[in-house]
Design a protein around this motif. Structure first.
Motif, PDB file in Angstrom:
ATOM      1  N   CYS A  86      37.503  58.017  25.448  1.00 18.43           N
ATOM      2  CA  CYS A  86      38.195  57.806  26.732  1.00 18.43           C
ATOM      3  C   CYS A  86      37.981  58.971  27.695  1.00 18.43           C
ATOM      4  O   CYS A  86      38.422  58.895  28.843  1.00 18.43           O
ATOM      5  CB  CYS A  86      39.680  57.540  26.510  1.00 18.43           C
ATOM      6  SG  CYS A  86      40.613  58.964  25.901  1.00 18.43           S
ATOM      7  N   CYS A 102      42.420  59.814  18.403  1.00 23.02           N
ATOM      8  CA  CYS A 102      42.806  60.115  19.786  1.00 23.02           C
ATOM      9  C   CYS A 102      44.177  59.501  20.087  1.00 23.02           C
ATOM     10  O   CYS A 102      44.360  58.290  19.935  1.00 23.02           O
ATOM     11  CB  CYS A 102      41.770  59.568  20.764  1.00 23.02           C
ATOM     12  SG  CYS A 102      42.282  59.720  22.483  1.00 23.02           S
ATOM     13  N   CYS A 139      38.051  63.725  24.438  1.00 21.91           N
ATOM     14  CA  CYS A 139      37.839  62.568  23.558  1.00 21.91           C
ATOM     15  C   CYS A 139      36.468  61.964  23.866  1.00 21.91           C
ATOM     16  O   CYS A 139      36.134  61.724  25.024  1.00 21.91           O
ATOM     17  CB  CYS A 139      38.934  61.530  23.783  1.00 21.91           C
ATOM     18  SG  CYS A 139      38.588  59.971  22.952  1.00 21.91           S
ATOM     19  N   CYS A 177      43.587  56.731  23.071  1.00 20.92           N
ATOM     20  CA  CYS A 177      42.816  55.487  22.978  1.00 20.92           C
ATOM     21  C   CYS A 177      42.522  55.043  21.539  1.00 20.92           C
ATOM     22  O   CYS A 177      41.816  54.054  21.326  1.00 20.92           O
ATOM     23  CB  CYS A 177      41.502  55.622  23.746  1.00 20.92           C
ATOM     24  SG  CYS A 177      40.264  56.610  22.893  1.00 20.92           S
ATOM     25  N   PHE A 193      40.586  56.335  19.384  1.00 23.35           N
ATOM     26  CA  PHE A 193      39.253  56.661  18.886  1.00 23.35           C
ATOM     27  C   PHE A 193      39.387  57.477  17.598  1.00 23.35           C
ATOM     28  O   PHE A 193      40.163  58.423  17.533  1.00 23.35           O
ATOM     29  CB  PHE A 193      38.472  57.461  19.947  1.00 23.35           C
ATOM     30  CG  PHE A 193      37.125  57.953  19.466  1.00 23.35           C
ATOM     31  CD1 PHE A 193      36.052  57.080  19.386  1.00 23.35           C
ATOM     32  CD2 PHE A 193      36.943  59.274  19.079  1.00 23.35           C
ATOM     33  CE1 PHE A 193      34.812  57.531  18.936  1.00 23.35           C
ATOM     34  CE2 PHE A 193      35.704  59.729  18.623  1.00 23.35           C
ATOM     35  CZ  PHE A 193      34.642  58.853  18.548  1.00 23.35           C
TER      36      PHE A 193
HETATM   37 ZN   LIG Z   1      40.450  58.788  23.545  1.00 21.71          ZN
END
Ligand SMILES: [Zn+2]
Length: 265
Positions: A12, A28, A9, A31, A33
């Protein structure tokens, strides 16, 4: 371990199973994302059953200014076409979203940074014209660094052309939703991306006109934290909403029903 099955990722730094990310619309799982979607992926994620008809596929770029920077413009175009398997930095699709017939124009960042030259401008304008002719809503998903340098003033003219086409759509009271993904900057922000009846961004997308370094040097001040990110712009009244990708399609359907005065069955 098969390396192709795993990825890291960008946010993170966790090592993730690729399929887990794909199952979450390229968000993600650890996190939240939002990975960047290609134009075909974006269209498939919005249209019902991922099905749509591609419009205006035949429009292709020329090199009207015979522009050469470190490479000739034709070479940049050919490389981008090869890399993305797309003719230009936008794909127009026609289909249904939540049963509502719509045109969607999705920009492709992988093609010269989603930059807008005369062909991208033409295709965005054609998407608006198709929506007007059929009296159906238009969505534009922007992922774009702005106007394309290699076409100079011809690129800048696309700001006026697309804005005029969207103006005609507005006069006809046909809904236009603008979705801003990471990043949406320069002349794209300064034209069609900010002209929606609703301007909706994905979380933490970079959205702005000039970049932060240019602004800091101009005003000689330190910029606040999160400057030019979706959440900051929402707080400042520049956006109508910030919507997580998992909620984006239902949000669009709800907004279209509201704007079309068409209650859910
Ligand atoms: Zn992430």
């Amino acid at each position: 371990m098969n390396e192709g099955l795993w990825t890291r990722c960008n946010s993170c730094q966790r090592i993730l199973y690729k399929q887990d990310i794909l199952d979450k619309n390229s968000v993600c799982p650890a996190c939240d994302f939002h990975f960047r979607l290609s134009a075909p992926e974006r269209l498939a994620s919005l249209f019902d059953d991922g099905q749509f008809e591609i419009l205006d596929h035949e429009v292709k770029s020329q090199n009207p200014l015979a522009f050469v920077d470190s490479q000739p413009y034709e070479k940049r175009l050919a490389d981008s076409q090869k890399r993305t398997s797309l003719p230009e930095a936008v794909v127009n699709g026609l289909g249904t979203v939540g049963g509502i017939r719509v045109v969607i124009s999705a920009l492709e960042f992988g093609f010269m940074g989603g930059s807008v030259g005369s062909v991208v401008g033409e295709k965005v304008a054609r998407a608006a014209e198709r929506a007007l002719a059929e009296r159906i809503p238009l969505l534009i998903v922007s992922v774009s660094g702005g106007m394309r340098m290699q076409e100079g003033i011809l690129s800048l003219m696309q700001m006026a052309k697309t804005s005029a086409a969207l103006g005609r759509l507005g006069e006809a009271k046909i809904p236009f939703l603008s979705i801003l993904a990471d990043p949406t900057t320069g002349g794209t922000t300064a034209s069609f991306a900010m002209l929606g009846d609703l301007n909706i961004a994905e979380p933490n997308a970079l959205i702005g006109f000039a970049g932060p370094i240019v602004i800091e040097q101009t005003i000689r001040e330190k910029l606040p934290k999160g400057f030019q990110r979706s959440e900051f712009l929402l707080k400042c009244g520049m956006l109508d909403d910030v919507v997580h990708r998992k909620n984006l399609k239902p949000y669009v359907v709800r907004a279209l029903r509201l704007l079309l005065n068409k209650p859910a069955e």
